[in-house]
Design a protein around this motif. Structure first.
Motif, mmCIF file in Angstrom:
data_model
loop_
_atom_site.group_PDB
_atom_site.id
_atom_site.type_symbol
_atom_site.label_atom_id
_atom_site.label_comp_id
_atom_site.label_asym_id
_atom_site.label_seq_id
_atom_site.Cartn_x
_atom_site.Cartn_y
_atom_site.Cartn_z
ATOM 1 N N TRP A 165 0.836 -1.205 0.000
ATOM 2 C CA TRP A 165 0.000 0.000 0.000
ATOM 3 C C TRP A 165 0.872 1.256 0.000
ATOM 4 O O TRP A 165 0.642 2.194 -0.758
ATOM 5 C CB TRP A 165 -0.914 -0.025 1.223
ATOM 6 C CG TRP A 165 -1.807 1.154 1.395
ATOM 7 C CD1 TRP A 165 -1.460 2.389 1.864
ATOM 8 C CD2 TRP A 165 -3.198 1.225 1.098
ATOM 9 N NE1 TRP A 165 -2.537 3.219 1.897
ATOM 10 C CE2 TRP A 165 -3.636 2.522 1.429
ATOM 11 C CE3 TRP A 165 -4.117 0.310 0.607
ATOM 12 C CZ2 TRP A 165 -4.951 2.924 1.279
ATOM 13 C CZ3 TRP A 165 -5.432 0.720 0.463
ATOM 14 C CH2 TRP A 165 -5.836 2.019 0.792
ATOM 15 N N GLN A 166 1.866 1.263 0.871
ATOM 16 C CA GLN A 166 2.758 2.417 0.956
ATOM 17 C C GLN A 166 3.528 2.614 -0.360
ATOM 18 O O GLN A 166 3.692 3.742 -0.826
ATOM 19 C CB GLN A 166 3.749 2.253 2.113
ATOM 20 C CG GLN A 166 3.125 2.286 3.487
ATOM 21 C CD GLN A 166 2.482 3.611 3.791
ATOM 22 O OE1 GLN A 166 3.106 4.659 3.690
ATOM 23 N NE2 GLN A 166 1.220 3.577 4.159
ATOM 24 N N GLY A 167 3.973 1.517 -0.937
ATOM 25 C CA GLY A 167 4.712 1.604 -2.185
ATOM 26 C C GLY A 167 3.880 2.167 -3.326
ATOM 27 O O GLY A 167 4.360 2.990 -4.111
ATOM 28 N N VAL A 168 2.615 1.747 -3.399
ATOM 29 C CA VAL A 168 1.750 2.167 -4.504
ATOM 30 C C VAL A 168 1.027 3.468 -4.176
ATOM 31 O O VAL A 168 1.144 4.458 -4.899
ATOM 32 C CB VAL A 168 0.728 1.053 -4.845
ATOM 33 C CG1 VAL A 168 -0.268 1.531 -5.891
ATOM 34 C CG2 VAL A 168 1.435 -0.202 -5.314
ATOM 35 N N ARG A 169 0.271 3.473 -3.108
ATOM 36 C CA ARG A 169 -0.605 4.610 -2.800
ATOM 37 C C ARG A 169 0.140 5.821 -2.270
ATOM 38 O O ARG A 169 -0.281 6.951 -2.468
ATOM 39 C CB ARG A 169 -1.687 4.202 -1.787
ATOM 40 C CG ARG A 169 -2.617 3.101 -2.238
ATOM 41 C CD ARG A 169 -3.715 3.577 -3.168
ATOM 42 N NE ARG A 169 -4.608 4.544 -2.606
ATOM 43 C CZ ARG A 169 -5.818 4.303 -2.138
ATOM 44 N NH1 ARG A 169 -6.296 3.086 -2.145
ATOM 45 N NH2 ARG A 169 -6.553 5.277 -1.666
ATOM 46 N N GLU A 170 1.232 5.579 -1.564
ATOM 47 C CA GLU A 170 2.012 6.690 -0.996
ATOM 48 C C GLU A 170 3.282 6.951 -1.801
ATOM 49 O O GLU A 170 4.142 7.710 -1.368
ATOM 50 C CB GLU A 170 2.340 6.410 0.473
ATOM 51 C CG GLU A 170 1.129 6.163 1.357
ATOM 52 C CD GLU A 170 0.178 7.350 1.440
ATOM 53 O OE1 GLU A 170 0.651 8.504 1.367
ATOM 54 O OE2 GLU A 170 -1.044 7.118 1.567
ATOM 55 N N TRP A 188 9.653 -0.826 -1.269
ATOM 56 C CA TRP A 188 8.584 -1.067 -0.295
ATOM 57 C C TRP A 188 7.673 -2.192 -0.781
ATOM 58 O O TRP A 188 7.286 -3.065 -0.005
ATOM 59 C CB TRP A 188 7.771 0.208 -0.063
ATOM 60 C CG TRP A 188 8.491 1.217 0.778
ATOM 61 C CD1 TRP A 188 9.613 1.900 0.445
ATOM 62 C CD2 TRP A 188 8.150 1.624 2.097
ATOM 63 N NE1 TRP A 188 9.985 2.728 1.475
ATOM 64 C CE2 TRP A 188 9.104 2.579 2.502
ATOM 65 C CE3 TRP A 188 7.121 1.285 2.966
ATOM 66 C CZ2 TRP A 188 9.064 3.190 3.737
ATOM 67 C CZ3 TRP A 188 7.080 1.900 4.207
ATOM 68 C CH2 TRP A 188 8.047 2.833 4.583
ATOM 69 N N MET A 189 7.337 -2.157 -2.060
ATOM 70 C CA MET A 189 6.466 -3.204 -2.605
ATOM 71 C C MET A 189 7.156 -4.558 -2.558
ATOM 72 O O MET A 189 6.536 -5.571 -2.220
ATOM 73 C CB MET A 189 6.047 -2.850 -4.027
ATOM 74 C CG MET A 189 5.095 -1.671 -4.078
ATOM 75 S SD MET A 189 4.526 -1.301 -5.744
ATOM 76 C CE MET A 189 5.912 -0.360 -6.360
ATOM 77 N N GLY A 190 8.450 -4.592 -2.890
ATOM 78 C CA GLY A 190 9.193 -5.848 -2.831
ATOM 79 C C GLY A 190 9.256 -6.412 -1.427
ATOM 80 O O GLY A 190 9.084 -7.620 -1.215
ATOM 81 N N ALA A 191 9.481 -5.543 -0.444
ATOM 82 C CA ALA A 191 9.485 -5.995 0.954
ATOM 83 C C ALA A 191 8.106 -6.535 1.339
ATOM 84 O O ALA A 191 8.002 -7.526 2.069
ATOM 85 C CB ALA A 191 9.889 -4.849 1.873
ATOM 86 N N GLY A 192 7.061 -5.905 0.809
ATOM 87 C CA GLY A 192 5.704 -6.383 1.078
ATOM 88 C C GLY A 192 5.466 -7.766 0.507
ATOM 89 O O GLY A 192 4.860 -8.621 1.156
ATOM 90 N N VAL A 193 5.945 -8.005 -0.692
ATOM 91 C CA VAL A 193 5.792 -9.325 -1.315
ATOM 92 C C VAL A 193 6.529 -10.389 -0.499
ATOM 93 O O VAL A 193 6.008 -11.483 -0.261
ATOM 94 C CB VAL A 193 6.276 -9.292 -2.782
ATOM 95 C CG1 VAL A 193 6.397 -10.689 -3.362
ATOM 96 C CG2 VAL A 193 5.344 -8.433 -3.627
ATOM 97 N N VAL A 194 7.727 -10.072 -0.042
ATOM 98 C CA VAL A 194 8.483 -11.010 0.798
ATOM 99 C C VAL A 194 7.715 -11.294 2.092
ATOM 100 O O VAL A 194 7.583 -12.449 2.517
ATOM 101 C CB VAL A 194 9.899 -10.469 1.090
ATOM 102 C CG1 VAL A 194 10.601 -11.304 2.158
ATOM 103 C CG2 VAL A 194 10.716 -10.426 -0.193
ATOM 104 N N ALA A 195 7.208 -10.250 2.722
ATOM 105 C CA ALA A 195 6.462 -10.429 3.976
ATOM 106 C C ALA A 195 5.222 -11.291 3.749
ATOM 107 O O ALA A 195 4.903 -12.162 4.569
ATOM 108 C CB ALA A 195 6.064 -9.072 4.559
#
Length: 111
Positions: free
Chosen positions: A25-30, A36-43
């Motif tokens: 969300w932070q990577g895209v919307r903010e 940030w998006m890559g870290a989100g995918v890993v998480a």
């Protein structure tokens, strides 16, 4: 000890899933970018792994119960990281969900 382990795993899974979704969300919307998006995918991948560590063997049961943890955890995450303030209905709904988690995962069953 099994119930405590299960609760801890649900908490860890919530951090990975909700945190992963929040990072995306932070990577895209903010507009914070691909890192940030890559870290989100890993998480999110780690969430899927942690869910397999639950002592119960039933995928459907674990994911159904986790849905209740997700509801309550998402509200808590919003409070901690986005300044969200739940109203009494949010809190009541989250408590209902957590009662559902307890029933699904920890109610006595005949085997």
């Amino acid at each position: 000890m099994t119930v405590l382990r299960s609760i801890l795993l649900f908490g860890l899974a919530a951090v990975f899933e909700i945190g992963g979704a929040w990072l995306i969300w932070q990577g895209v919307r903010e507009h914070r970018g691909w890192a940030w998006m890559g870290a989100g995918v890993v998480a999110l991948g780690l969430y899927g792994f942690v869910a397999t560590l639950q002592p119960d063997a039933g995928f459907g049961r674990i994911l159904a119960a986790y849905g209740g943890v997700f509801v309550a955890g998402s509200l808590a995450w919003g409070m901690a990281f986005d300044g969200f303030r739940p109203d009494r209905w949010d809190i009541t709904g989250a408590l209902v969900c957590l009662v559902g988690v307890a029933l699904i995962m920890y109610a006595p069953r005949s085997t």
